[in-house]
Design a protein around this motif. Structure first.
Motif, short mmCIF file in Angstrom:
data_model
loop_
_atom_site.label_atom_id
_atom_site.label_comp_id
_atom_site.label_asym_id
_atom_site.label_seq_id
_atom_site.Cartn_x
_atom_site.Cartn_y
_atom_site.Cartn_z
N VAL A 46 0.85 -1.20 0.00
CA VAL A 46 0.00 0.00 0.00
C VAL A 46 0.88 1.24 0.00
O VAL A 46 0.67 2.16 -0.80
CB VAL A 46 -0.97 0.00 1.20
N ASP A 47 1.88 1.27 0.87
CA ASP A 47 2.79 2.42 0.92
C ASP A 47 3.53 2.59 -0.40
O ASP A 47 3.73 3.71 -0.86
CB ASP A 47 3.80 2.25 2.06
N ALA A 48 3.93 1.48 -1.01
CA ALA A 48 4.64 1.54 -2.29
C ALA A 48 3.75 2.15 -3.37
O ALA A 48 4.20 3.02 -4.13
CB ALA A 48 5.12 0.16 -2.70
N VAL A 49 2.50 1.70 -3.44
CA VAL A 49 1.58 2.24 -4.46
C VAL A 49 1.38 3.74 -4.25
O VAL A 49 1.43 4.51 -5.21
CB VAL A 49 0.23 1.48 -4.43
N VAL A 50 1.18 4.15 -3.02
CA VAL A 50 0.99 5.57 -2.72
C VAL A 50 2.24 6.37 -3.11
O VAL A 50 2.15 7.41 -3.77
CB VAL A 50 0.62 5.77 -1.23
N GLN A 57 -3.39 8.10 0.10
CA GLN A 57 -3.94 6.87 0.67
C GLN A 57 -5.47 6.94 0.67
O GLN A 57 -6.14 5.92 0.48
CB GLN A 57 -3.40 6.62 2.07
N THR A 58 -6.02 8.12 0.86
CA THR A 58 -7.48 8.30 0.82
C THR A 58 -8.02 7.95 -0.56
O THR A 58 -9.01 7.22 -0.69
CB THR A 58 -7.86 9.75 1.19
N GLU A 59 -7.37 8.45 -1.62
CA GLU A 59 -7.79 8.14 -2.98
C GLU A 59 -7.67 6.64 -3.26
O GLU A 59 -8.56 6.04 -3.88
CB GLU A 59 -6.95 8.91 -4.00
N LEU A 60 -6.59 6.04 -2.78
CA LEU A 60 -6.40 4.61 -2.97
C LEU A 60 -7.49 3.82 -2.25
O LEU A 60 -8.06 2.89 -2.80
CB LEU A 60 -5.01 4.18 -2.50
N ALA A 61 -7.78 4.21 -1.02
CA ALA A 61 -8.81 3.53 -0.25
C ALA A 61 -10.15 3.58 -0.99
O ALA A 61 -10.87 2.58 -1.08
CB ALA A 61 -8.94 4.14 1.14
N HIS A 62 -10.49 4.74 -1.54
CA HIS A 62 -11.74 4.88 -2.31
C HIS A 62 -11.71 4.00 -3.55
O HIS A 62 -12.70 3.34 -3.87
CB HIS A 62 -12.00 6.33 -2.69
N ALA A 72 -5.24 1.24 7.48
CA ALA A 72 -4.32 1.57 8.58
C ALA A 72 -4.12 0.36 9.50
O ALA A 72 -3.00 0.07 9.93
CB ALA A 72 -4.86 2.76 9.38
N ARG A 73 -5.19 -0.37 9.77
CA ARG A 73 -5.09 -1.57 10.60
C ARG A 73 -4.25 -2.63 9.91
O ARG A 73 -3.41 -3.28 10.53
CB ARG A 73 -6.49 -2.10 10.93
N ARG A 74 -4.44 -2.81 8.62
CA ARG A 74 -3.66 -3.80 7.87
C ARG A 74 -2.17 -3.44 7.89
O ARG A 74 -1.33 -4.33 7.95
CB ARG A 74 -4.13 -3.91 6.42
N LYS A 75 -1.87 -2.16 7.87
CA LYS A 75 -0.47 -1.75 7.93
C LYS A 75 0.15 -2.16 9.26
O LYS A 75 1.29 -2.62 9.30
CB LYS A 75 -0.35 -0.23 7.71
N ARG A 76 -0.62 -2.05 10.32
CA ARG A 76 -0.12 -2.49 11.64
C ARG A 76 0.02 -4.00 11.69
O ARG A 76 0.96 -4.53 12.28
CB ARG A 76 -1.05 -2.02 12.75
N GLU A 77 -0.94 -4.70 11.07
CA GLU A 77 -0.94 -6.17 11.09
C GLU A 77 0.10 -6.76 10.15
O GLU A 77 0.54 -7.90 10.35
CB GLU A 77 -2.33 -6.70 10.69
#
Length: 150
Positions: A46-50, A57-62, A72-77
């Motif tokens: 996710v960070d790489a794509v952003v 990250q908001t646009e990606l999430a949408h 955000a939770r997945r990033k922690r996990e």
């Protein structure tokens, strides 16, 4: 769409997802992606794509139809779910295809983020949350590539 026609965009998809260092794999053909998606991609993708695309990250999430809090939770996990992974792979496949068609990352992203009559007057990026929407965007890119009015 044939397997051969998917191989080239997937090479760019690897880069968009952060490369072999993030993926811990080097998928070369469509079938190589299946076990990666099933186990869940590393959340660092996710960070790489952003970072690489410059979208937020908001646009990606949408675009993925995944709530920001979930990302955000997945990033922690440390990993995305298989379903979220499939959505992210779908997203990077379309971005990679747009870059191939426009032969420039900035032009591709501008096209993806601009309203387009050929996809109902919305932004192509807004359609990537569904498989049928992504297919429509890929079809439009194919028409552009072949000089058909899009």
């Amino acid at each position: 769409m044939t397997t051969a026609s998917l191989e080239s965009p997937f090479v760019s998809a690897v880069t968009l997802l952060g490369g072999e260092g993030v993926l811990h794999a080097q998928p070369r053909v469509v079938m190589d992606w299946i076990p990666l998606v099933r186990q869940g991609l590393p959340s660092a993708c996710v960070d790489a794509v952003v970072r690489i695309t410059g979208i937020t990250q908001t646009e990606l999430a949408h675009a993925l139809a995944i709530p920001e809090r979930t990302l955000a939770r997945r990033k922690r996990e440390g990993a995305l779910s298989p379903e979220e992974s499939a959505k992210l792979v779908r997203f990077v496949r379309v971005v990679a295809r747009a870059e191939t068609v426009f032969e420039d990352a900035n032009s591709a992203l501008n096209w993806l983020q601009s309203p387009n009559a050929s996809v109902g007057g919305v932004t192509p990026l807004s359609l990537l949350d569904t498989e049928i929407g992504a297919d429509s965007v890929l079809d439009t890119l194919g028409r552009i590539e072949h000089g058909v009015f899009a």
